[in-house]
Design a protein around this motif. Sequence first.
Motif, PDB file in Angstrom:
ATOM      1  N   GLN A 115      -7.345  12.291   0.231  1.00  0.00           N
ATOM      2  CA  GLN A 115      -6.753  11.169  -0.500  1.00  0.00           C
ATOM      3  C   GLN A 115      -7.167   9.838   0.133  1.00  0.00           C
ATOM      4  O   GLN A 115      -7.434   8.859  -0.568  1.00  0.00           O
ATOM      5  CB  GLN A 115      -5.231  11.307  -0.511  1.00  0.00           C
ATOM      6  N   HIS A 116      -7.221   9.813   1.452  1.00  0.00           N
ATOM      7  CA  HIS A 116      -7.682   8.604   2.147  1.00  0.00           C
ATOM      8  C   HIS A 116      -9.144   8.320   1.803  1.00  0.00           C
ATOM      9  O   HIS A 116      -9.524   7.169   1.547  1.00  0.00           O
ATOM     10  CB  HIS A 116      -7.514   8.799   3.655  1.00  0.00           C
ATOM     11  N   TYR A 117      -9.955   9.358   1.775  1.00  0.00           N
ATOM     12  CA  TYR A 117     -11.395   9.212   1.530  1.00  0.00           C
ATOM     13  C   TYR A 117     -11.680   8.583   0.171  1.00  0.00           C
ATOM     14  O   TYR A 117     -12.565   7.732   0.029  1.00  0.00           O
ATOM     15  CB  TYR A 117     -12.064  10.582   1.637  1.00  0.00           C
ATOM     16  N   GLU A 129      -0.954   0.719   5.039  1.00  0.00           N
ATOM     17  CA  GLU A 129      -2.357   0.877   5.388  1.00  0.00           C
ATOM     18  C   GLU A 129      -2.511   1.317   6.842  1.00  0.00           C
ATOM     19  O   GLU A 129      -3.366   2.146   7.166  1.00  0.00           O
ATOM     20  CB  GLU A 129      -3.115  -0.442   5.159  1.00  0.00           C
ATOM     21  N   ASP A 180      -4.437  10.520  -6.156  1.00  0.00           N
ATOM     22  CA  ASP A 180      -3.776  11.374  -5.168  1.00  0.00           C
ATOM     23  C   ASP A 180      -3.250  12.668  -5.787  1.00  0.00           C
ATOM     24  O   ASP A 180      -3.358  13.744  -5.197  1.00  0.00           O
ATOM     25  CB  ASP A 180      -2.618  10.608  -4.509  1.00  0.00           C
ATOM     26  N   GLY A 235      -9.782   6.613  -1.508  1.00  0.00           N
ATOM     27  CA  GLY A 235      -9.002   5.394  -1.708  1.00  0.00           C
ATOM     28  C   GLY A 235      -9.836   4.147  -1.916  1.00  0.00           C
ATOM     29  O   GLY A 235     -11.035   4.103  -1.613  1.00  0.00           O
ATOM     30  N   GLY A 260      -4.149  14.742   2.780  1.00  0.00           N
ATOM     31  CA  GLY A 260      -4.074  13.322   3.148  1.00  0.00           C
ATOM     32  C   GLY A 260      -5.421  12.747   3.495  1.00  0.00           C
ATOM     33  O   GLY A 260      -5.742  11.602   3.155  1.00  0.00           O
ATOM     34  N   LYS A 261      -6.242  13.553   4.163  1.00  0.00           N
ATOM     35  CA  LYS A 261      -7.577  13.096   4.559  1.00  0.00           C
ATOM     36  C   LYS A 261      -8.452  12.841   3.326  1.00  0.00           C
ATOM     37  O   LYS A 261      -9.163  11.832   3.246  1.00  0.00           O
ATOM     38  CB  LYS A 261      -8.220  14.160   5.456  1.00  0.00           C
ATOM     39  N   GLY A 307     -11.661   9.200   8.107  1.00  0.00           N
ATOM     40  CA  GLY A 307     -10.283   9.273   8.586  1.00  0.00           C
ATOM     41  C   GLY A 307     -10.151   9.591  10.059  1.00  0.00           C
ATOM     42  O   GLY A 307      -9.171  10.208  10.489  1.00  0.00           O
ATOM     43  N   ASP A 331      -1.717   4.943   6.997  1.00  0.00           N
ATOM     44  CA  ASP A 331      -2.830   5.687   6.394  1.00  0.00           C
ATOM     45  C   ASP A 331      -4.031   5.764   7.335  1.00  0.00           C
ATOM     46  O   ASP A 331      -4.797   6.722   7.301  1.00  0.00           O
ATOM     47  CB  ASP A 331      -3.270   5.034   5.076  1.00  0.00           C
ATOM     48  N   ASN A 332      -4.191   4.731   8.194  1.00  0.00           N
ATOM     49  CA  ASN A 332      -5.311   4.688   9.136  1.00  0.00           C
ATOM     50  C   ASN A 332      -4.995   5.384  10.451  1.00  0.00           C
ATOM     51  O   ASN A 332      -5.799   5.345  11.388  1.00  0.00           O
ATOM     52  CB  ASN A 332      -5.713   3.236   9.423  1.00  0.00           C
ATOM     53  N   ARG A 391      -1.731  12.288   7.580  1.00  0.00           N
ATOM     54  CA  ARG A 391      -3.108  12.771   7.487  1.00  0.00           C
ATOM     55  C   ARG A 391      -3.779  12.863   8.851  1.00  0.00           C
ATOM     56  O   ARG A 391      -4.750  13.590   9.037  1.00  0.00           O
ATOM     57  CB  ARG A 391      -3.928  11.880   6.557  1.00  0.00           C
TER      58      ARG A 391
END
Length: 671
Positions: free
Chosen positions: A440-442, A187, A455, A444, A437-438, A517, A190-191, A331
Amino acid sequence: MSPNQAKDHIAALTAELKQHNYNYYVLAMPTIADFDFDKKLKELDALEKQYPEFADPDSPTQKVGGEVTKEFVTVKHRWPMLSLGNTYNEQELVDFDQRVRKAIGDNFEYVCELKFDGLSMSLTYENGKLARAVTRGDGTQGDDVTTNVRTIHSIPKKLPSGNYPDLFEIRGEVFMHVKAFERLNKERVDNGELPYANPRNFASGTMKLQDSAEVARRPLDCFLYGLYTEKTLFKTHWESLEAVKKWGFHVDDHSRLCSDIAGVLDFINHWDKERFNLSYDIDGIVIKVNNYSQQQELGFTAKSPRWAISYKFKAERVETELLAVTYQVGRTGAVTPVANLKPVLLAGTTVKRATLHNADEITERLKLHEHDTVFVEKGGEIIPKIISVNLDKRQPDAKPIKYITHCPACHTELLRTEGEAAWYCPNDEGCPPQIVGKIQHYIGRKAMNIDGLGDETILTFYNLKLINHISDLYTLHERAEELKQIGRFGEKSINNMLDGIEKSKQQPFEKVLFGLGIRYVGATVAQKLVAHFKTIDRLMAATEEELTAAEEIGARIAQSITEYFNDPQHKAEIEKLKAAGLQFVAQEKEVNLASDKFAGQNFIISGTFEKFSRDELKDIIEQNGGKILSSISAKLTYLVAGENMGPSKLEKATKLNIPIISDDELLALLA
């Protein structure tokens, strides 16, 4: 070695070890293996004995631990928290056993305990209630972290009735289970935050957080193993362990009572192999003389007991060939080098890759060359790490490995922020792994939690040029016929996905902000920003100075936010998301007023309270017309103070002559 050489070497070793102590105990980011540290410490100790005139009075050989941080109240230990002498081989254990026998004879037992790789903690109980939790600190005094420790579920806040003294101290180790570490570290990555090297560092870093709500989100555990009282209650350490279990404390079940050193060595050899099957990390075994009277007879040195010793496992190390160095783009644009290795068995698993962290690892510390033979270790590190290079096996014509200068994905020139180790690709709007990646993060679970999207689907849509920005998700309903032409996408799955995207428009502002992100803006930071600024327009217009005025927003976060919103492409994206119907205004909780007695009054709640949680006190204030502020200023009417309130808040409130009241006094104002 001449006296002058010895003097210089003592000074150099002293400075180096002090820095390593600071890295380990204060920053929770060690830069040297325990074995290497102890080796250097022994070397310094021997030199100081040979040349005492050159020894620093504040030498690391005279200290137990690290420094006390300035962020918590400092508390002096009732009983000093001494460290244990370390050994790495069986002969030194046999020598220890002989010293014990020479002092107290042959009639004694040992207690063998697993040596948990965590953070030492001292807990004080008064009348069965947890009164205080203090870190080891420098062994004499430590940091009061009671508020944070109260969030650890395995530590009892109140004991059931039992035969325990009115006042006692119990010591143990706070740690994090490996699976929890891996999940939370992912995490962090990812952050856009730096990952911790191992669970011990994550646990230590968590204990240093000022926000106990954030600590509560991180699953820590604690094993207790040492009871301290004014009056000795038990004859042996083993009896005390059995007793504290009955009192309700979490005690490890793997300890063993041994009648001789042979039993101790058998226990060590067993756990040297079995430690990899535990859910948590251990880095050795602690051996203690069992009988308390015999412990007293053996006594102490200046920094450690003579009746106990720690056997440290050597981290498993293997030799293999470096095949190549490749680079991954996250990301947030951070470029991470990875060593690709000739497969080798290490600690029960086949290792093919090892972390290299950053450019300095490659060019400065390891000075890697092509096809080097390297030593790989997997001790406290979850991810295997290259420790050193076998220079004897380096090929004569091998070329040094140079860190890349351009992004491996989009070929943009990399940048490095002053004071940071990582290189970044600044092309966040045009670099494929960052774009994917951005998004995919959004989608999540912790951000927008969009059902029907995963993803792999995001990657497929990007490759088919269906999406290139987060805002493109909200135009997919216009391209439903195109979606139906993609293999494995049936009408039902497409409808579920489009429904999930539509529902995401109802997610609150803090989820949207986290989902964008922005580097360093994790879920908690997003909540703090939304609570302070209320709308995206106010946040986008905020200066760095205005951002740092918000609770727990530092200069690094503020700079990242202003840089993000100064980018015209990011502003255009926000406008598209606004037009799509996303929430960019804080949802104000509807408060049913019980009275208006606190109308026009501002409050801050700090510390812990026995009768109420902080949220309950917040509700009481708001239900009676009061307002909760995020920081102390002249606008504040009252500071509601509980136990373990931060000293900086107390100092600032006192300087501004702000009335400081208890929870009882708050309720009295309503009466």
